[in-house]
Design an enzyme around this catalytic site. Sequence first.
Site, PDB file in Angstrom:
ATOM      1  N   LEU A  75      45.996  40.868  27.041  1.00 25.95           N
ATOM      2  CA  LEU A  75      45.896  39.526  25.971  1.00 25.95           C
ATOM      3  C   LEU A  75      45.221  38.375  26.465  1.00 25.95           C
ATOM      4  O   LEU A  75      45.321  37.459  25.330  1.00 25.95           O
ATOM      5  CB  LEU A  75      47.314  39.567  25.064  1.00 25.95           C
ATOM      6  CG  LEU A  75      47.828  40.891  24.676  1.00 25.95           C
ATOM      7  CD1 LEU A  75      49.024  40.556  23.983  1.00 25.95           C
ATOM      8  CD2 LEU A  75      46.979  41.555  23.718  1.00 25.95           C
ATOM      9  N   CYS A  76      44.716  38.279  27.621  1.00 23.82           N
ATOM     10  CA  CYS A  76      44.007  37.046  27.835  1.00 23.82           C
ATOM     11  C   CYS A  76      42.628  37.030  27.204  1.00 23.82           C
ATOM     12  O   CYS A  76      42.069  37.855  27.336  1.00 23.82           O
ATOM     13  CB  CYS A  76      43.973  37.038  29.332  1.00 23.82           C
ATOM     14  SG  CYS A  76      45.442  36.598  30.416  1.00 23.82           S
ATOM     15  N   HIS A  77      42.298  35.785  26.912  1.00 36.34           N
ATOM     16  CA  HIS A  77      40.991  35.442  26.367  1.00 36.34           C
ATOM     17  C   HIS A  77      40.029  35.289  27.613  1.00 36.34           C
ATOM     18  O   HIS A  77      40.299  34.740  28.663  1.00 36.34           O
ATOM     19  CB  HIS A  77      40.969  34.006  25.691  1.00 36.34           C
ATOM     20  CG  HIS A  77      41.950  33.946  24.315  1.00 36.34           C
ATOM     21  ND1 HIS A  77      43.099  33.805  24.472  1.00 36.34           N
ATOM     22  CD2 HIS A  77      41.524  34.279  23.183  1.00 36.34           C
ATOM     23  CE1 HIS A  77      43.640  33.800  23.211  1.00 36.34           C
ATOM     24  NE2 HIS A  77      42.624  34.068  22.340  1.00 36.34           N
ATOM     25  N   GLU A 114      44.839  32.318  34.866  1.00 39.49           N
ATOM     26  CA  GLU A 114      43.694  32.263  35.823  1.00 39.49           C
ATOM     27  C   GLU A 114      44.223  31.742  37.039  1.00 39.49           C
ATOM     28  O   GLU A 114      43.892  32.436  38.204  1.00 39.49           O
ATOM     29  CB  GLU A 114      42.687  31.598  35.233  1.00 39.49           C
ATOM     30  CG  GLU A 114      42.068  32.404  34.006  1.00 39.49           C
ATOM     31  CD  GLU A 114      42.638  32.517  32.736  1.00 39.49           C
ATOM     32  OE1 GLU A 114      42.173  33.185  31.969  1.00 39.49           O
ATOM     33  OE2 GLU A 114      43.648  31.585  32.721  1.00 39.49           O
ATOM     34  N   ASP A 128      46.407  43.429  52.265  1.00 38.38           N
ATOM     35  CA  ASP A 128      45.444  44.427  52.277  1.00 38.38           C
ATOM     36  C   ASP A 128      44.765  44.423  53.588  1.00 38.38           C
ATOM     37  O   ASP A 128      44.426  45.444  54.404  1.00 38.38           O
ATOM     38  CB  ASP A 128      44.396  44.360  51.323  1.00 38.38           C
ATOM     39  CG  ASP A 128      43.385  45.770  51.302  1.00 38.38           C
ATOM     40  OD1 ASP A 128      43.818  46.722  51.574  1.00 38.38           O
ATOM     41  OD2 ASP A 128      42.066  45.438  51.387  1.00 38.38           O
TER      42      ASP A 128
END
Length: 160
Positions: A75-77, A114, A128
Amino acid sequence: MTTFTHINSQGEANMVDVSAKAETVREARAEAIVTMSKETLAMIVEGKHHKGDVFATARIAGIQAAKRTWELIPLCHPLLLSKVEVNLEPLLETNRVRIQSLCKLTGKTGVEMEALTAVSVAALTIYDMCKAVQKDIVIEQVRLLEKSGGKSGHFVAEEK
């Protein structure tokens, strides 16, 4: 009482309508901590990791992740970020790496997600790249440090 902004009156998840909000300068800072063995951290800091520069790779991964947050968090813009900064600091005395991010824009919605995504993906990238030499690396304390801009005001997290 404060309500969840992403839940409509029927209890369904939806994207917040920001079209009526004013554009303001918005900024957010976040951090994550990665704990590893003394030997693994030394390998990174001394540039002896066989995969290359771990911190440079993690920094770029964090920047890329911030720019693509809207693709990862439903639901992030999509945002036109004006600045993304990711810094990695080895804390040799505690065998940790502190990752901090700064995201900035002039827009209608905040950049907390973000900033949090940037540090999270930078931390995952360290894991990783180092999992071949150490599997029990710990990623912890992913948190918002500060946010400003918008109607909710200025937030600064308590020191830990």
